[in-house]
Design a protein around this motif. Structure first.
Motif, PDB file in Angstrom:
ATOM      1  N   LYS A 167       0.248   5.948 -13.572  1.00 41.44           N
ATOM      2  CA  LYS A 167       0.030   6.811 -12.496  1.00 41.44           C
ATOM      3  C   LYS A 167       2.250   7.095 -12.484  1.00 41.44           C
ATOM      4  CE  LYS A 167       1.710   6.578  -8.083  1.00 41.44           C
ATOM      5  NZ  LYS A 167       1.144   5.502  -5.839  1.00 41.44           N
ATOM      6  N   LEU A 215       6.270  10.943  -6.467  1.00 43.06           N
ATOM      7  CA  LEU A 215       7.701  11.226  -6.447  1.00 43.06           C
ATOM      8  C   LEU A 215       7.391  11.765  -7.070  1.00 43.06           C
ATOM      9  CD1 LEU A 215       8.419   7.693  -4.863  1.00 43.06           C
ATOM     10  CD2 LEU A 215       7.743   9.969  -3.739  1.00 43.06           C
ATOM     11  N   LYS A 248       6.826  16.071  -1.893  1.00 42.27           N
ATOM     12  CA  LYS A 248       6.613  14.329  -2.127  1.00 42.27           C
ATOM     13  C   LYS A 248       8.063  13.778  -1.614  1.00 42.27           C
ATOM     14  CE  LYS A 248       3.820  10.959  -2.296  1.00 42.27           C
ATOM     15  NZ  LYS A 248       4.276   9.937  -1.408  1.00 42.27           N
ATOM     16  N   MET A 289       9.538  11.708   1.922  1.00 39.41           N
ATOM     17  CA  MET A 289      10.316  10.334   1.618  1.00 39.41           C
ATOM     18  C   MET A 289      11.439   9.311   1.258  1.00 39.41           C
ATOM     19  SD  MET A 289       6.274   8.761   1.835  1.00 39.41           S
ATOM     20  CE  MET A 289       6.785   7.714   2.015  1.00 39.41           C
ATOM     21  N   GLU A 321      -3.269  11.347  -1.395  1.00 35.30           N
ATOM     22  CA  GLU A 321      -2.721  12.329  -2.067  1.00 35.30           C
ATOM     23  C   GLU A 321      -4.309  13.576  -2.668  1.00 35.30           C
ATOM     24  OE1 GLU A 321       1.755  11.003  -2.391  1.00 35.30           O
ATOM     25  OE2 GLU A 321       0.368  10.451  -4.046  1.00 35.30           O
ATOM     26  N   GLU A 375      -4.475  15.081  -6.829  1.00 30.11           N
ATOM     27  CA  GLU A 375      -3.028  14.525  -7.878  1.00 30.11           C
ATOM     28  C   GLU A 375      -4.554  15.301  -8.993  1.00 30.11           C
ATOM     29  OE1 GLU A 375      -1.462  11.208  -7.933  1.00 30.11           O
ATOM     30  OE2 GLU A 375      -1.009  11.232  -6.647  1.00 30.11           O
ATOM     31  N   GLU A 389      -5.424  10.109  -4.422  1.00 34.97           N
ATOM     32  CA  GLU A 389      -4.926   9.031  -4.828  1.00 34.97           C
ATOM     33  C   GLU A 389      -5.046   8.441  -2.962  1.00 34.97           C
ATOM     34  OE1 GLU A 389      -1.484   6.195  -6.713  1.00 34.97           O
ATOM     35  OE2 GLU A 389      -0.642   8.246  -6.044  1.00 34.97           O
ATOM     36  N   PHE A 447       5.999   2.912   6.541  1.00 36.83           N
ATOM     37  CA  PHE A 447       6.178   3.652   5.573  1.00 36.83           C
ATOM     38  C   PHE A 447       7.455   4.633   4.783  1.00 36.83           C
ATOM     39  CE2 PHE A 447       1.668   5.078   3.605  1.00 36.83           C
ATOM     40  CZ  PHE A 447       1.584   5.004   2.546  1.00 36.83           C
ATOM     41  N   CYS A 462       5.225   1.615  -6.414  1.00 36.80           N
ATOM     42  CA  CYS A 462       4.310   2.762  -6.036  1.00 36.80           C
ATOM     43  C   CYS A 462       3.876   3.206  -5.480  1.00 36.80           C
ATOM     44  CB  CYS A 462       4.910   3.907  -6.893  1.00 36.80           C
ATOM     45  SG  CYS A 462       6.075   3.557  -8.141  1.00 36.80           S
ATOM     46  N   SER A 463       3.549   1.975  -4.328  1.00 32.58           N
ATOM     47  CA  SER A 463       2.393   2.684  -2.650  1.00 32.58           C
ATOM     48  C   SER A 463       1.289   2.592  -3.592  1.00 32.58           C
ATOM     49  CB  SER A 463       2.796   3.421  -1.659  1.00 32.58           C
ATOM     50  OG  SER A 463       4.538   3.264  -1.885  1.00 32.58           O
ATOM     51  N   GLY A 494       1.052  13.296  -7.137  1.00 35.09           N
ATOM     52  CA  GLY A 494       0.592  13.833  -5.247  1.00 35.09           C
ATOM     53  C   GLY A 494       1.508  15.615  -5.259  1.00 35.09           C
TER      54      GLY A 494
HETATM   55  C1  OOG Z   1       5.625   6.433  -3.119  1.00 31.97           C
HETATM   56  C2  OOG Z   1       4.055   7.415  -4.006  1.00 31.97           C
HETATM   57  C3  OOG Z   1       4.329   8.378  -4.156  1.00 31.97           C
HETATM   58  C4  OOG Z   1       3.566  10.294  -5.377  1.00 31.97           C
HETATM   59  O1  OOG Z   1       2.017  10.403  -6.302  1.00 31.97           O
HETATM   60  O2  OOG Z   1       4.033  10.853  -5.090  1.00 31.97           O
HETATM   61  C5  OOG Z   1       3.304   9.040  -5.215  1.00 31.97           C
HETATM   62  C6  OOG Z   1       4.977   6.363  -2.047  1.00 31.97           C
HETATM   63  O3  OOG Z   1       4.657   7.892  -1.269  1.00 31.97           O
HETATM   64  O4  OOG Z   1       4.309   5.815  -1.046  1.00 31.97           O
HETATM   65  O5  OOG Z   1       1.944   7.946  -5.144  1.00 31.97           O
END
Ligand code: OOG
Ligand code: MG
Length: 262
Positions: free
Chosen positions: A62, A65, A70, A74, A107, A109, A140, A149, A161-162, A234
Motif C-alpha cells: 500500500k 498519505l 490525507k 494527518m 478511505e 482508494e 481501506e 490517531f 502505515c496504520s 486515500g
Molecule cells: C496513515 C495511512 C494513510 C492513506 O491511504 O493515505 C493511508 C494514516 O493516515 O493513518 O493509508
C-alpha cells in the motif's frame, strides 16, 4: 540507522502487540526522537517478519498519505509505504469486527494489480500503466495504533502505515481507455455521501503513487513483483466508523464495493 537491532525488535513487538490486542500506544518517536527513516522501515520490516514467521502471507502493498487531503488531515508532507497480509482481507459486502480494532477509519482508494514487475529508480506513470493488469475500487480500513490517531511520519511508517483491513470489489478494469485522473469517487456512510473526489487527488495521477513505491523499493534494491496488488492511497480524508456503520464506495467505471462494521 540510529537504533540498534534489539531496540528495533522491541519496538516492532510493542507496535504489533498493540495491533493484535487492539490497544493504543504513544508514538514511538517520543521515546526515540533520534530514530531515522531507515529505522522506521526496519521496524515495519520486523513486524512483517514476525507475521510471516506466524504463517501469515503477504497479499499486497500500500501507498499512504498520497493525497493533499490525507497529508493535511494527518499533518505530514510525504507519502509512506506498507504491506498487506492475508488476514487484512475482507470480502466485498463483508463485515469488519470493530472489537478487533482501536479506532478504525475508511478511505476510498484505487487498487492496481500488476501483470509485469516494476523496478525503480526511474519508474514513472507510463511504466506503471504499461505494467498494470487492471484496477479495482477499494476501501481501506486504517487503524493507527497511536493514541487519537496522532503521529509523525517516522512513527506511522514503523506502524505499517496504520494498515488494518481492506476490501476490493466492483469491476476489474484494464487501464486502457480509462482516465484515472478524472475518475470520480463517491464514498457513502449509512447512505450519506461522506467523501467525494477524483483520482487526480492522489499525486496528480494514482499511478504516480505506484511509481513512487517502485522508486522507493528500487533505492533498496527491491522491485514490485508481477501480480502484486497495490492500494494507491486515500483519495480523500479518512472517515471514522463505528459498529453498525455501512460503507459503500462507488468509483466511476469500476463499480462499487461495500463493507459493514459490527
Ligand atoms: C496513515 C495511512 C494513510 C492513506 O491511504 O493515505 C493511508 C494514516 O493516515 O493513518 O493509508
Ligand atoms: Mg490508505
Amino acid at each position: 540507522m540510529k537504533l540498534d537491532r534489539k531496540t528495533i525488535e522491541q519496538l516492532a513487538e510493542h507496535l504489533e502487540n498493540a495491533e493484535l490486542q487492539a490497544h493504543d500506544v504513544v508514538k514511538i518517536t517520543d521515546a526515540h526522537p533520534e530514530m531515522d527513516w531507515d529505522d522506521a522501515y526496519a521496524i515495519q520490516a520486523e513486524i512483517l517478519r514476525r507475521k510471516l514467521a506466524r504463517g501469515n502471507k503477504v497479499v499486497g502493498l500500500k501507498c499512504g498519505l498520497t493525497s493533499r487531503a490525507k497529508m493535511k488531515q494527518m499533518g505530514v508532507e510525504t507519502p509512506c509505504f506498507g504491506f498487506l497480509v492475508d488476514y487484512f482481507t475482507v470480502d466485498d459486502g463483508g463485515t469488519v469486527k470493530t472489537g478487533e480494532l482501536i479506532h478504525p477509519k475508511v478511505e476510498p482508494e484505487i487498487a492496481f494489480v500488476l501483470k509485469k514487475p516494476l523496478k525503480g529508480p526511474g519508474c514513472h506513470v507510463g511504466a506503471v500503466l504499461a505494467a498494470t493488469d487492471f484496477v479495482m475500487a477499494g476501501i481501506e480500513v486504517i487503524d493507527s495504533r497511536y493514541r487519537d490517531f496522532k503521529f509523525d511520519l517516522k512513527s506511522v511508517i514503523a506502524d505499517n502505515c496504520s494498515s488494518a483491513r481492506y476490501v476490493l470489489g466492483g469491476v476489474a478494469a484494464p487501464v486502457a481507455g480509462l482516465d484515472l485522473r478524472t475518475l470520480g469517487v463517491v464514498m457513502e456512510k449509512n447512505g450519506q455521501p461522506v467523501a467525494i473526489g477524483a483520482g487526480a487527488a492522489v499525486l496528480g495521477h494514482p499511478a504516480a503513487a505506484i511509481a513512487m513505491l517502485a522508486n522507493h523499493l528500487g533505492a533498496r534494491g527491491e522491485e514490485i513483483p508481477a501480480g502484486t496488488m497495490i492500494l494507491s492511497g486515500g483519495v480523500t480524508e479518512a472517515v471514522a466508523v463505528n459498529a453498525g456503520d455501512h460503507v459503500n464506495l462507488r468509483v466511476q467505471s469500476l463499480g462499487s464495493v461495500s463493507v459493514h462494521f459490527a
